[in-house]
Every structure is written in C-alpha cells, then in structure tokens.
Design a protein around this motif. Structure first.
Motif, PDB file in Angstrom:
ATOM      1  N   UNK A   1      -5.071  77.931  43.501  1.00  0.00           N
ATOM      2  CA  UNK A   1      -6.386  77.848  42.919  1.00  0.00           C
ATOM      3  C   UNK A   1      -6.738  78.720  41.999  1.00  0.00           C
ATOM      4  N   UNK A   2      -6.815  78.351  40.558  1.00  0.00           N
ATOM      5  CA  UNK A   2      -7.080  79.261  39.486  1.00  0.00           C
ATOM      6  C   UNK A   2      -8.665  79.349  39.323  1.00  0.00           C
ATOM      7  N   UNK A   3      -9.270  80.724  39.645  1.00  0.00           N
ATOM      8  CA  UNK A   3     -10.709  80.804  39.319  1.00  0.00           C
ATOM      9  C   UNK A   3     -11.274  80.708  37.917  1.00  0.00           C
ATOM     10  N   UNK A   4     -10.187  80.815  37.093  1.00  0.00           N
ATOM     11  CA  UNK A   4     -10.493  80.809  35.672  1.00  0.00           C
ATOM     12  C   UNK A   4     -10.576  79.549  35.078  1.00  0.00           C
TER      13      UNK A   4
ATOM     14  N   UNK B   1      -2.153  78.936  26.730  1.00  0.00           N
ATOM     15  CA  UNK B   1      -2.894  80.133  26.124  1.00  0.00           C
ATOM     16  C   UNK B   1      -4.541  79.752  26.630  1.00  0.00           C
ATOM     17  N   UNK B   2      -5.367  80.953  26.492  1.00  0.00           N
ATOM     18  CA  UNK B   2      -6.726  80.690  26.586  1.00  0.00           C
ATOM     19  C   UNK B   2      -7.320  79.835  25.630  1.00  0.00           C
ATOM     20  N   UNK B   3      -7.919  78.919  25.797  1.00  0.00           N
ATOM     21  CA  UNK B   3      -8.669  77.996  24.713  1.00  0.00           C
ATOM     22  C   UNK B   3     -10.075  78.668  24.628  1.00  0.00           C
ATOM     23  N   UNK B   4     -10.821  78.646  23.540  1.00  0.00           N
ATOM     24  CA  UNK B   4     -11.936  79.003  23.235  1.00  0.00           C
ATOM     25  C   UNK B   4     -13.006  78.238  23.859  1.00  0.00           C
TER      26      UNK B   4
ATOM     27  N   UNK C   1      -3.173  81.759  29.564  1.00  0.00           N
ATOM     28  CA  UNK C   1      -2.845  83.155  29.696  1.00  0.00           C
ATOM     29  C   UNK C   1      -3.415  83.921  30.835  1.00  0.00           C
ATOM     30  N   UNK C   2      -4.583  83.654  31.088  1.00  0.00           N
ATOM     31  CA  UNK C   2      -5.277  84.471  32.069  1.00  0.00           C
ATOM     32  C   UNK C   2      -4.667  84.057  33.366  1.00  0.00           C
ATOM     33  N   UNK C   3      -4.114  83.002  33.629  1.00  0.00           N
ATOM     34  CA  UNK C   3      -3.683  82.359  34.983  1.00  0.00           C
ATOM     35  C   UNK C   3      -2.114  83.014  35.156  1.00  0.00           C
TER      36      UNK C   3
END
Length: 349
Positions: free
Chosen positions: A70-73, A140-143, A155-157
């Motif tokens: 489970x990814x919180x982000x 990547x982390x999308x805006x 990226x966070x994950x």
C-alpha cells in the motif's frame, strides 16, 4: 440520519396533530435516532492507512514472491514481484528493475515474461524487485492527478516508501541498485541522479536521458500521450522548470559515486531481428520501428557519454552493433552487465 414514514402504496401516513414543545420534539427525535443506531448492525470498514505498508506476501514460485504494497502517496496498493536467491546467504543487496512503456500483463513484470531473470538470479545472493508501474508513468512524481492515468507518485514510492519495507521483509542489507530499459532506462538514471548515493549501482539499457528542449520533450510527451495522458500533468507546460529538474544530463553530477552502466544498439538489424528467429513474429516491425527507436537511443547515449566524460564521472558504456530496440539484446546486456553491477552493489569499483 433521515427517518422516512410511509403507509401502503407509498402514501404518507396521517397522524393526529398535536401541540408539543420544542424540547419534547427534540427529545423524541433523539430517542428515535439512538434506537435506530442501536438496532443497526455494525459494519466494519477500515479507514485508509496513513502510512505505507505491505498488506500481504504471496509465493509465486520457488524463488519468486509477490509483495502487495500500500502506497500512502498514491493511496493504492501496488504489486511488486520479488526474486530471492535459491540459497540465501545472510542480508543482501536489493536490485530494482524498471520496465518500459507498459506492462503487457497486469499480474507479471515484463522482465519475467521476456527474460530468464528467474533462472539467472536464482544462484546470485541478491533480491530483485520488479514493481508493476502505471502506464507511461516515467517512474516519477506527477504534479497533478491525470484524468486518464490517475495519481502517480512513483519517485516517492520507489525512494521513500518501498525500500525500507522490502529490505525489512526480504532481508536487505541497505545496498541498492536500479536498472531499466527503454522508458525505464531514462527513469533509472533520473532517479539515481536526483537521489545521489541512494543507489550504489545503476544500469540503463536503450534509453534517452534528456527531457529539455523540443527534442528532449518529444519522447516523453509522445509516450504519455500514447496512453491517453497529458504530460503537462507530469512536469508542467514546456517552459516549466520541472522538465529540467528531471533531465539526467543536467543532473548528471548526482551520478558521481555510483557504478553506472549504459548500453544501446546502433539500430542496425542483426540475427535476432531476422525472419524466423524464435519469438520474432514481426521482423519488419523489429527491423524498421525497433531500428529507428534504437537509433534515437544511440544519439541519446552518446550525448550522455560526452556529458559524463566532461564532468569526469566514471561510467561504462557498451554499444551493440548490430542491435535494435528488442528483448534479445536486453537479455544479453543484463547478463553482460551483471558482474559490473554486482561489484557496485558490494561497494567494489
């Protein structure tokens, strides 16, 4: 909570009117509400967890596992396949392998479908993580959330949420590597460059590494669009500084200290691309389309080599001639690059 009173055939029930005080009315409503709550069965519903965690691990083969994380982000559960050695020998490094455009099978990494990774890593004291990413994510982390593709915080994950969980569950020793092919190649180097020192070893097979200017943006915008997404939701409009922030050539200093291996073909067709070669169901596509894509990767790789050389950042480059944008070449390069990556994971340069 609303309480409805109806009679036969939905007719409103008539009640004799009576005068009552505001206090009595309130007491009646509260009493009815309490009685309704007490007589209603309780249905357990788990609230979303505020932290990332492994929900379950399933064994898929003698050395193959599936960790559902489970990814919180991203507020969702992601399947990550993990390969462990047949005979583990204490804590070991973790190697992450990223795929290209999109997974063909939502349940299996394309690395497991197209390569001999299960057999190849079975006798090596390393755990291999294969995250099943979203289509055209670029890891990547999308805006912003995309109406078609959803929420991407890869990226966070990959750098914050997943590593401590896998290392605790699969006996990691804190040494990490990352590799990728095609779209995943640029992403692997991008993640390493943006997180200096996080990965000891990095491998990129047939990728592109610049994301600025019309040429640099053409490739990622085309990939995202192919899956129905809007790349402006990823890194913003063409002049947004976020594009430069993810450009490996501009962030190349972040690769210093990691063992870097980069390979590409020249685009010229070889024996793997010939009609009749096992698995080559469309020779024209492999020779023409695969050749053209690999020619673009050749241009990107040469630019990266020049940039790293100018900064005196050590890296190993391998050029396949012939070589197109196809799996048989990547299988060869995985095998060929592994001794180099293994030394990097062990801290040996």
């Amino acid at each position: 909570m609303r309480i409805f009173c109806t009679g036969p055939a939905g007719e409103r029930m008539r009640r004799p009117r009576r005068r009552t005080t505001r206090t009595a009315t309130l007491f009646t409503v509260l009493t009815a509400t309490v009685m309704t709550i007490l007589s209603t069965p309780v249905i357990a519903s788990a609230a979303p967890s505020p932290v990332s965690h492994i929900t379950r691990v399933v064994q898929e083969g003698p050395t193959q596992f599936a960790a559902y994380v489970y990814s919180a982000s991203m507020n969702k559960t992601i399947k990550v396949q993990v390969l462990r050695p047949r005979h583990p020998a204490g804590p070991r490094p973790m190697m992450y392998l990223l795929s290209g455009l999109g997974e063909e099978d939502p349940e299996n990494s394309i690395w497991l479908l197209k390569t001999d990774a299960v057999r190849f890593f079975a006798d090596k004291n390393v755990s291999v993580a294969l995250p099943l990413a979203g289509n055209g994510s670029f890891y990547t982390d999308w805006q912003r959330d995309d109406p078609e593709l959803g929420r991407y915080r890869w990226e966070t994950f990959l750098t914050k949420e997943l590593p401590p969980l896998l290392e605790a569950r699969f006996d990691g020793n804190g040494s990490r590597g990352i590799g990728g092919l095609s779209m995943g190649a640029g992403s692997a180097l991008m993640l390493a460059a943006r997180n200096p020192g996080f990965y000891r070893a990095v491998a990129a097979y047939s990728g592109c590494y610049t994301t600025t200017g019309p040429a640099g943006q053409f490739y990622p915008r085309g990939i995202v669009s192919a899956f129905g997404g809007d790349a402006n939701n990823m890194w913003g409009p063409p002049n947004d500084p976020d594009w430069a922030a993810h450009d490996v050539l501009r962030r190349s200093s972040g690769l210093r200290g990691s063992a870097v291996y980069v390979s590409t073909g020249t685009g010229r067709a070889g024996r793997y691309d010939a009609p009749g070669y096992p698995g080559n169901t469309d020779p024209t596509d492999r020779q023409v389309v695969g050749g053209a894509i690999e020619l673009g990767s050749l241009w990107c790789t040469r630019n990266l080599q020049a940039q790293l050389a100018a900064q005196q950042i050590p890296a190993t480059f391998h050029y396949d001639d012939p070589g197109t944008h196809s799996w048989p070449y990547w299988v060869d390069r995985l095998h060929q690059s592994w001794p180099f990556l293994a030394r990097g994971l062990a801290g040996v340069r």
